[in-house]
Design a protein around this motif. Structure first.
Motif, PDB file in Angstrom:
ATOM      1  N   HIS A 186     -32.238  59.350 -69.671  1.00  9.81           N
ATOM      2  CA  HIS A 186     -31.060  59.179 -70.524  1.00  9.81           C
ATOM      3  C   HIS A 186     -31.433  58.900 -71.973  1.00  9.81           C
ATOM      4  CE1 HIS A 186     -26.823  58.637 -71.214  1.00  9.81           C
ATOM      5  NE2 HIS A 186     -27.050  57.487 -71.822  1.00  9.81           N
ATOM      6  N   LEU A 187     -32.464  58.115 -72.217  1.00  9.51           N
ATOM      7  CA  LEU A 187     -32.849  57.808 -73.592  1.00  9.51           C
ATOM      8  C   LEU A 187     -33.291  59.069 -74.330  1.00  9.51           C
ATOM      9  CD1 LEU A 187     -34.761  54.403 -73.298  1.00  9.51           C
ATOM     10  CD2 LEU A 187     -32.346  54.844 -73.733  1.00  9.51           C
ATOM     11  N   ALA A 188     -34.015  59.925 -73.620  1.00  4.33           N
ATOM     12  CA  ALA A 188     -34.423  61.193 -74.231  1.00  4.33           C
ATOM     13  C   ALA A 188     -33.203  62.051 -74.538  1.00  4.33           C
ATOM     14  CB  ALA A 188     -35.376  61.945 -73.298  1.00  4.33           C
ATOM     15  N   TRP A 189     -32.234  62.052 -73.619  1.00  4.80           N
ATOM     16  CA  TRP A 189     -31.014  62.829 -73.871  1.00  4.80           C
ATOM     17  C   TRP A 189     -30.239  62.274 -75.058  1.00  4.80           C
ATOM     18  CZ3 TRP A 189     -25.814  61.407 -73.729  1.00  4.80           C
ATOM     19  CH2 TRP A 189     -24.922  62.475 -73.904  1.00  4.80           C
ATOM     20  N   LEU A 190     -30.193  60.946 -75.209  1.00  2.00           N
ATOM     21  CA  LEU A 190     -29.526  60.346 -76.361  1.00  2.00           C
ATOM     22  C   LEU A 190     -30.139  60.847 -77.664  1.00  2.00           C
ATOM     23  CD1 LEU A 190     -29.028  56.598 -75.308  1.00  2.00           C
ATOM     24  CD2 LEU A 190     -27.264  58.338 -75.600  1.00  2.00           C
ATOM     25  N   CYS A 191     -31.459  60.917 -77.702  1.00  2.00           N
ATOM     26  CA  CYS A 191     -32.142  61.406 -78.905  1.00  2.00           C
ATOM     27  C   CYS A 191     -31.837  62.880 -79.147  1.00  2.00           C
ATOM     28  CB  CYS A 191     -33.651  61.204 -78.769  1.00  2.00           C
ATOM     29  SG  CYS A 191     -34.160  59.473 -78.673  1.00  2.00           S
ATOM     30  N   VAL A 192     -31.930  63.686 -78.086  1.00  2.00           N
ATOM     31  CA  VAL A 192     -31.677  65.123 -78.215  1.00  2.00           C
ATOM     32  C   VAL A 192     -30.244  65.380 -78.666  1.00  2.00           C
ATOM     33  CG1 VAL A 192     -31.496  67.299 -76.936  1.00  2.00           C
ATOM     34  CG2 VAL A 192     -33.445  65.772 -76.534  1.00  2.00           C
ATOM     35  N   CYS A 193     -29.292  64.694 -78.047  1.00  2.60           N
ATOM     36  CA  CYS A 193     -27.877  64.889 -78.380  1.00  2.60           C
ATOM     37  C   CYS A 193     -27.598  64.473 -79.821  1.00  2.60           C
ATOM     38  CB  CYS A 193     -27.005  64.096 -77.413  1.00  2.60           C
ATOM     39  SG  CYS A 193     -25.234  64.400 -77.614  1.00  2.60           S
ATOM     40  N   SER A 194     -28.135  63.324 -80.236  1.00  2.30           N
ATOM     41  CA  SER A 194     -27.912  62.848 -81.606  1.00  2.30           C
ATOM     42  C   SER A 194     -28.476  63.814 -82.634  1.00  2.30           C
ATOM     43  CB  SER A 194     -28.543  61.461 -81.785  1.00  2.30           C
ATOM     44  OG  SER A 194     -27.965  60.513 -80.919  1.00  2.30           O
ATOM     45  N   VAL A 195     -29.683  64.310 -82.383  1.00  2.00           N
ATOM     46  CA  VAL A 195     -30.325  65.236 -83.327  1.00  2.00           C
ATOM     47  C   VAL A 195     -29.569  66.559 -83.396  1.00  2.00           C
ATOM     48  CG1 VAL A 195     -32.401  66.595 -83.757  1.00  2.00           C
ATOM     49  CG2 VAL A 195     -32.602  64.186 -83.125  1.00  2.00           C
ATOM     50  N   CYS A 196     -29.207  67.107 -82.250  1.00  2.00           N
ATOM     51  CA  CYS A 196     -28.523  68.401 -82.216  1.00  2.00           C
ATOM     52  C   CYS A 196     -27.147  68.338 -82.874  1.00  2.00           C
ATOM     53  CB  CYS A 196     -28.397  68.895 -80.779  1.00  2.00           C
ATOM     54  SG  CYS A 196     -29.956  69.373 -80.031  1.00  2.00           S
ATOM     55  N   VAL A 197     -26.374  67.305 -82.526  1.00  2.00           N
ATOM     56  CA  VAL A 197     -25.034  67.171 -83.103  1.00  2.00           C
ATOM     57  C   VAL A 197     -25.126  66.915 -84.601  1.00  2.00           C
ATOM     58  CG1 VAL A 197     -22.938  65.763 -83.118  1.00  2.00           C
ATOM     59  CG2 VAL A 197     -23.992  66.417 -80.950  1.00  2.00           C
ATOM     60  N   SER A 198     -26.080  66.088 -85.027  1.00  2.00           N
ATOM     61  CA  SER A 198     -26.253  65.813 -86.457  1.00  2.00           C
ATOM     62  C   SER A 198     -26.604  67.083 -87.214  1.00  2.00           C
ATOM     63  CB  SER A 198     -27.356  64.767 -86.664  1.00  2.00           C
ATOM     64  OG  SER A 198     -27.029  63.557 -86.034  1.00  2.00           O
ATOM     65  N   THR A 199     -27.574  67.822 -86.681  1.00  2.00           N
ATOM     66  CA  THR A 199     -28.010  69.052 -87.356  1.00  2.00           C
ATOM     67  C   THR A 199     -26.881  70.048 -87.484  1.00  2.00           C
ATOM     68  OG1 THR A 199     -30.240  68.729 -86.453  1.00  2.00           O
ATOM     69  CG2 THR A 199     -29.687  70.923 -87.293  1.00  2.00           C
ATOM     70  N   LEU A 200     -26.131  70.247 -86.411  1.00  2.00           N
ATOM     71  CA  LEU A 200     -25.036  71.219 -86.448  1.00  2.00           C
ATOM     72  C   LEU A 200     -23.938  70.770 -87.401  1.00  2.00           C
ATOM     73  CD1 LEU A 200     -23.824  73.829 -85.406  1.00  2.00           C
ATOM     74  CD2 LEU A 200     -22.793  72.537 -83.541  1.00  2.00           C
ATOM     75  N   ASN A 201     -23.600  69.487 -87.414  1.00  2.00           N
ATOM     76  CA  ASN A 201     -22.567  68.999 -88.324  1.00  2.00           C
ATOM     77  C   ASN A 201     -22.962  69.214 -89.781  1.00  2.00           C
ATOM     78  OD1 ASN A 201     -20.036  67.485 -87.309  1.00  2.00           O
ATOM     79  ND2 ASN A 201     -21.604  66.867 -85.854  1.00  2.00           N
ATOM     80  N   ILE A 202     -24.215  68.950 -90.094  1.00  2.00           N
ATOM     81  CA  ILE A 202     -24.686  69.142 -91.471  1.00  2.00           C
ATOM     82  C   ILE A 202     -24.645  70.619 -91.848  1.00  2.00           C
ATOM     83  CG2 ILE A 202     -26.695  68.942 -92.984  1.00  2.00           C
ATOM     84  CD1 ILE A 202     -27.435  66.396 -91.389  1.00  2.00           C
ATOM     85  N   ILE A 203     -25.089  71.495 -90.934  1.00  2.00           N
ATOM     86  CA  ILE A 203     -25.073  72.935 -91.208  1.00  2.00           C
ATOM     87  C   ILE A 203     -23.644  73.431 -91.402  1.00  2.00           C
ATOM     88  CG2 ILE A 203     -25.537  75.209 -90.214  1.00  2.00           C
ATOM     89  CD1 ILE A 203     -27.989  73.980 -88.861  1.00  2.00           C
ATOM     90  N   LEU A 204     -22.731  73.002 -90.526  1.00  2.00           N
ATOM     91  CA  LEU A 204     -21.330  73.412 -90.651  1.00  2.00           C
ATOM     92  C   LEU A 204     -20.729  72.933 -91.967  1.00  2.00           C
ATOM     93  CD1 LEU A 204     -20.003  72.801 -87.013  1.00  2.00           C
ATOM     94  CD2 LEU A 204     -20.367  75.003 -88.144  1.00  2.00           C
ATOM     95  N   HIS A 205     -21.091  71.729 -92.380  1.00  2.00           N
ATOM     96  CA  HIS A 205     -20.582  71.218 -93.651  1.00  2.00           C
ATOM     97  C   HIS A 205     -21.089  72.057 -94.828  1.00  2.00           C
ATOM     98  CE1 HIS A 205     -19.530  68.508 -96.905  1.00  2.00           C
ATOM     99  NE2 HIS A 205     -20.795  68.463 -97.257  1.00  2.00           N
TER     100      HIS A 205
END
Length: 219
Positions: free
Chosen positions: A40-59
Motif C-alpha cells: 500500500h505504501l508503494a501504491w500511495l507513492c505511485v498514485c500521488s506521483v501519477c496524479v500530480s504529474t497529470l494535473n500539472i500537465i493538464l494545467h
C-alpha cells in the motif's frame, strides 16, 4: 456557459480518473507482488506521483485560468517555488490534523505522512494548479458562491469529496472485522481516492445539469 468548456472539463477529469485506475493496474506488470493492499505504501507513492504529474500537465495544456498579463521568467520561478513550499506545508498540516484525529503519533509515521501527501495531491495541488499560491483566492473559491468558473466549481467539488471520503474511510478501522484493508491508513486512503474519483465524475455532470442557473462573475 459554453458547452465546449464543460466538455474540456469532463475530458480532463476523466483522464485523472483513468490515471488513478492505471496506478492499480499497470505497476503489477513491472513490479512482482505489487498490489494496492499488499504494497500500500508503494501504491500511495505511485498514485500521488501519477496524479500530480497529470494535473500539472493538464494545467499547462488547458490553462483554465490563464492571466492576460505577461509574466516574467523570474516571476514564474518564484511562483513555482512558492507552490512547492505551499504543497510541503499542506502535507505537514494534513499530517498534524490526521494525528489530532487519532492517527498514531510516533508509530506509523511514514504511513501517516504518505497519506497526508495523497490528500494534499487530491486537494492542495489542484488549488495550486488552478489558483496558484494565492490564499485569498483559495478563501474566495471555498466561500459561498465564490467560484468564478466551471474549473473552480469542479475544484470545490473534488476537494470536498476527497476530504469527506478520507473521513468516511476511517469508520471501519476500529471495527473488529480483522480485514486486511482495516490496517492504517488503507481504508482512509482508499476512501479519499474513491471520494476524489467520485468528485471528478460528479463535478462536470453537476455543472452541466445546473448550467442555466450558474452565472459566474469575474472578480
Amino acid at each position: 456557459m459554453k458547452e465546449a468548456e464543460i466538455r474540456r472539463l469532463l475530458a480532463a477529469n476523466l483522464l485523472c480518473v483513468f490515471s488513478v485506475i492505471l496506478t492499480a493496474i499497470v505497476p503489477p506488470f513491472f513490479w512482482d507482488g505489487f498490489t494496492v493492499l499488499g504494497t500500500h505504501l508503494a501504491w500511495l507513492c505511485v498514485c500521488s506521483v501519477c496524479v500530480s504529474t497529470l494535473n500539472i500537465i493538464l494545467h499547462l495544456v488547458l490553462k483554465p485560468n490563464l492571466s492576460p498579463k505577461r509574466i516574467s521568467f523570474a516571476h514564474k520561478i518564484s511562483r513555482f517555488l512558492k507552490c512547492c513550499v505551499y504543497f510541503f506545508m499542506s502535507c505537514i498540516l494534513f499530517h498534524a490534523i490526521i494525528v489530532l484525529y487519532g492517527a498514531p503519533l510516533i508509530e506509523s509515521v511514514t504511513e501517516t505522512f504518505l497519506f497526508a501527501v495523497l490528500l494534499s495531491t487530491f486537494t492542495t495541488l489542484q488549488c495550486l494548479c488552478t489558483l496558484g499560491p494565492n490564499i485569498q483566492a483559495w478563501i474566495r473559491v471555498f466561500s459561498k458562491n465564490g467560484a468564478t468558473s466551471i474549473w473552480e466549481s469542479s475544484l470545490q467539488i473534488t476537494t470536498i469529496c476527497s476530504i469527506f471520503g478520507a473521513w468516511f474511510g476511517a469508520f471501519p478501522i476500529p471495527l473488529d472485522w480483522d480485514r486486511p484493508w482495516q490496517v492504517w491508513p488503507i481504508s482512509c486512503s482508499l476512501g479519499a481516492t474513491f471520494g476524489y474519483v467520485a468528485g471528478l465524475i460528479i463535478a462536470p455532470l453537476w455543472i452541466h445539469w445546473n448550467r442555466k442557473q450558474l452565472t459566474y462573475k469575474s472578480r
